[in-house]
Design a protein around this motif. Structure first.
Motif, PDB file in Angstrom:
ATOM      1  N   LEU A   1     -35.937   5.730 -43.947  1.00 17.94           N
ATOM      2  CA  LEU A   1     -35.326   4.548 -43.019  1.00 17.94           C
ATOM      3  C   LEU A   1     -35.286   3.221 -43.325  1.00 17.94           C
ATOM      4  N   ASP A   2     -34.064   2.949 -43.153  1.00 19.04           N
ATOM      5  CA  ASP A   2     -33.542   1.427 -43.934  1.00 19.04           C
ATOM      6  C   ASP A   2     -32.558   0.643 -42.853  1.00 19.04           C
ATOM      7  N   ARG A   3     -32.280   1.332 -42.009  1.00 17.67           N
ATOM      8  CA  ARG A   3     -31.277   0.586 -40.938  1.00 17.67           C
ATOM      9  C   ARG A   3     -32.060  -0.093 -39.609  1.00 17.67           C
ATOM     10  N   PRO A   4     -31.420  -0.952 -39.200  1.00 16.23           N
ATOM     11  CA  PRO A   4     -32.171  -1.817 -38.070  1.00 16.23           C
ATOM     12  C   PRO A   4     -32.357  -0.888 -36.673  1.00 16.23           C
ATOM     13  N   THR A   5     -31.574   0.193 -36.490  1.00 17.33           N
ATOM     14  CA  THR A   5     -31.838   1.279 -35.328  1.00 17.33           C
ATOM     15  C   THR A   5     -31.626   2.513 -35.535  1.00 17.33           C
ATOM     16  N   TYR A   6     -32.182   3.346 -35.122  1.00 12.13           N
ATOM     17  CA  TYR A   6     -31.939   4.660 -34.898  1.00 12.13           C
ATOM     18  C   TYR A   6     -31.953   5.375 -33.707  1.00 12.13           C
ATOM     19  N   SER A   7     -31.042   6.328 -33.297  1.00 10.35           N
ATOM     20  CA  SER A   7     -31.128   7.125 -32.107  1.00 10.35           C
ATOM     21  C   SER A   7     -31.620   8.488 -32.540  1.00 10.35           C
ATOM     22  N   ILE A   8     -32.591   9.221 -31.929  1.00 11.28           N
ATOM     23  CA  ILE A   8     -33.092  10.491 -32.144  1.00 11.28           C
ATOM     24  C   ILE A   8     -32.841  11.167 -31.029  1.00 11.28           C
ATOM     25  N   GLY A   9     -32.398  12.439 -31.079  1.00 11.21           N
ATOM     26  CA  GLY A   9     -32.239  13.373 -29.993  1.00 11.21           C
ATOM     27  C   GLY A   9     -31.506  14.592 -30.432  1.00 11.21           C
ATOM     28  N   ARG A  10     -31.091  15.382 -29.326  1.00 14.91           N
ATOM     29  CA  ARG A  10     -30.281  16.693 -29.467  1.00 14.91           C
ATOM     30  C   ARG A  10     -28.816  16.279 -29.801  1.00 14.91           C
ATOM     31  N   ASP A  11     -28.243  15.173 -29.064  1.00 14.25           N
ATOM     32  CA  ASP A  11     -27.009  14.960 -29.001  1.00 14.25           C
ATOM     33  C   ASP A  11     -26.501  14.975 -30.742  1.00 14.25           C
ATOM     34  N   ARG A  12     -25.205  15.252 -30.783  1.00 14.32           N
ATOM     35  CA  ARG A  12     -24.474  15.453 -32.077  1.00 14.32           C
ATOM     36  C   ARG A  12     -24.189  13.973 -32.639  1.00 14.32           C
ATOM     37  N   GLU A  13     -24.328  13.112 -31.744  1.00 13.48           N
ATOM     38  CA  GLU A  13     -24.037  11.537 -32.237  1.00 13.48           C
ATOM     39  C   GLU A  13     -25.384  10.733 -32.589  1.00 13.48           C
ATOM     40  N   CYS A  14     -26.303  11.372 -32.491  1.00 13.25           N
ATOM     41  CA  CYS A  14     -27.556  10.730 -32.776  1.00 13.25           C
ATOM     42  C   CYS A  14     -27.733  10.494 -34.478  1.00 13.25           C
ATOM     43  N   ASP A  15     -28.463   9.663 -34.500  1.00 12.68           N
ATOM     44  CA  ASP A  15     -28.389   9.266 -36.192  1.00 12.68           C
ATOM     45  C   ASP A  15     -29.446  10.270 -36.785  1.00 12.68           C
ATOM     46  N   ILE A  16     -30.291  10.542 -35.880  1.00  9.99           N
ATOM     47  CA  ILE A  16     -31.672  11.690 -36.518  1.00  9.99           C
ATOM     48  C   ILE A  16     -31.376  12.763 -35.243  1.00  9.99           C
ATOM     49  N   ARG A  17     -30.932  13.831 -35.765  1.00  7.13           N
ATOM     50  CA  ARG A  17     -30.562  14.917 -34.692  1.00  7.13           C
ATOM     51  C   ARG A  17     -31.756  15.894 -34.903  1.00  7.13           C
ATOM     52  N   LEU A  18     -32.194  16.335 -33.567  1.00  7.27           N
ATOM     53  CA  LEU A  18     -33.231  17.388 -33.208  1.00  7.27           C
ATOM     54  C   LEU A  18     -32.784  18.618 -32.716  1.00  7.27           C
ATOM     55  N   VAL A  19     -33.118  19.613 -33.479  1.00  4.88           N
ATOM     56  CA  VAL A  19     -32.404  20.985 -33.140  1.00  4.88           C
ATOM     57  C   VAL A  19     -33.541  21.557 -32.051  1.00  4.88           C
ATOM     58  N   SER A  20     -33.520  21.426 -30.848  1.00  3.71           N
ATOM     59  CA  SER A  20     -34.457  22.205 -30.072  1.00  3.71           C
ATOM     60  C   SER A  20     -33.797  21.937 -28.540  1.00  3.71           C
ATOM     61  N   GLN A  21     -33.969  23.104 -27.725  1.00  2.00           N
ATOM     62  CA  GLN A  21     -33.640  22.998 -26.290  1.00  2.00           C
ATOM     63  C   GLN A  21     -34.658  22.139 -25.578  1.00  2.00           C
ATOM     64  N   PHE A  22     -35.802  21.895 -26.020  1.00  2.00           N
ATOM     65  CA  PHE A  22     -36.618  20.885 -25.336  1.00  2.00           C
ATOM     66  C   PHE A  22     -36.746  19.572 -25.520  1.00  2.00           C
ATOM     67  N   VAL A  23     -35.679  19.250 -26.389  1.00  2.00           N
ATOM     68  CA  VAL A  23     -35.450  17.855 -26.712  1.00  2.00           C
ATOM     69  C   VAL A  23     -34.430  17.076 -25.667  1.00  2.00           C
ATOM     70  N   SER A  24     -34.418  15.999 -25.413  1.00  2.00           N
ATOM     71  CA  SER A  24     -33.371  15.407 -24.769  1.00  2.00           C
ATOM     72  C   SER A  24     -32.265  14.817 -25.605  1.00  2.00           C
ATOM     73  N   ARG A  25     -31.115  14.774 -25.006  1.00  2.00           N
ATOM     74  CA  ARG A  25     -29.929  14.380 -25.643  1.00  2.00           C
ATOM     75  C   ARG A  25     -29.986  13.363 -26.649  1.00  2.00           C
ATOM     76  N   ARG A  26     -31.010  12.083 -26.016  1.00  4.99           N
ATOM     77  CA  ARG A  26     -31.251  10.816 -26.581  1.00  4.99           C
ATOM     78  C   ARG A  26     -32.527  10.549 -26.161  1.00  4.99           C
ATOM     79  N   HIS A  27     -33.536  11.512 -26.991  1.00 10.74           N
ATOM     80  CA  HIS A  27     -34.759  11.254 -26.739  1.00 10.74           C
ATOM     81  C   HIS A  27     -35.458   9.956 -27.160  1.00 10.74           C
ATOM     82  N   ALA A  28     -35.476   9.367 -28.022  1.00  6.68           N
ATOM     83  CA  ALA A  28     -35.943   8.072 -28.641  1.00  6.68           C
ATOM     84  C   ALA A  28     -34.936   7.295 -29.454  1.00  6.68           C
TER      85      ALA A  28
END
Length: 193
Positions: A73-100
């Motif tokens: 981690l070195d950037r000011p912000t990161y999006s975390i979630g299932r969406d392909r556009e997220c900076d940190i992508r989580l692969v699971s059906q139980f995760v929201s598109r933009r989870h955190a």
């Protein structure tokens, strides 16, 4: 160095004010909220990196349905979630598109460097379906500390590590690092005779 730190604090205060403004804008309508979100992104990019000053590395180890991934981690912000556009992508059906969202913030003036805060939901304020479990407690936001565990859903988690580089900070080196034996090529020929 002090001027750089002062700039970080000013930008962080500006970002906090923009987040408050964003909440008010959300109540007024979508267009106003999007305008404030763009301002937040601009201010976040203006926060200078203080990694070299602080001798710290911030790591996030993710475990999801595809295995284990490591993010520095070195950037000011990161999006975390299932969406392909997220900076940190989580692969699971139980995760929201933009989870955190991860946000980098400066320490108070007694400490160098910065820390990361994880916030449930996206930058627009929409929370995730399942929320965040941090160190076993369901909470909407948390200032991350070394070895904090963040659970996004079943079998999807992250561990945060704050690694301090003490060798670089003190300027000392380990003598074992340079413990080598040099062999002259001519010496080996003499041994074979």
């Amino acid at each position: 160095m002090i001027r750089n730190r002062q700039l970080v604090y000013e930008r962080a205060e500006e970002m906090a004010a923009l987040y408050r403004e964003q909440l008010l804008a959300k109540q007024q309508g979508q267009a106003a909220a999007l305008a404030v979100e763009e301002e937040i992104a601009v201010v976040a990019e203006e926060i200078p990196s203080v990694t070299a000053e602080s001798n710290e590395s911030h790591l996030l180890i993710i475990e999801d349905d595809q295995g284990r991934k490591e993010f520095t981690l070195d950037r000011p912000t990161y999006s975390i979630g299932r969406d392909r556009e997220c900076d940190i992508r989580l692969v699971s059906q139980f995760v929201s598109r933009r989870h955190a969202t991860l946000v980098r913030l400066p320490h108070d003036d007694k400490k160098r460097g910065y820390y990361y805060r994880i916030v449930d939901g996206d930058a627009k304020g929409k929370t995730s379906s399942n929320g965040l479990m941090i160190n076993g407690r369901k909470i909407p936001a948390h200032d991350l500390k070394n070895e904090d565990e963040v659970v996004f859903g079943p079998q999807v988690r992250a561990i945060y590590y704050l690694v301090r580089d003490t060798m670089r900070a003190t300027g000392q080196t380990d003598n074992a690092e340079y413990n080598i034996t040099l062999i002259n090529a001519g010496m080996t020929e003499d041994m074979e005779d």
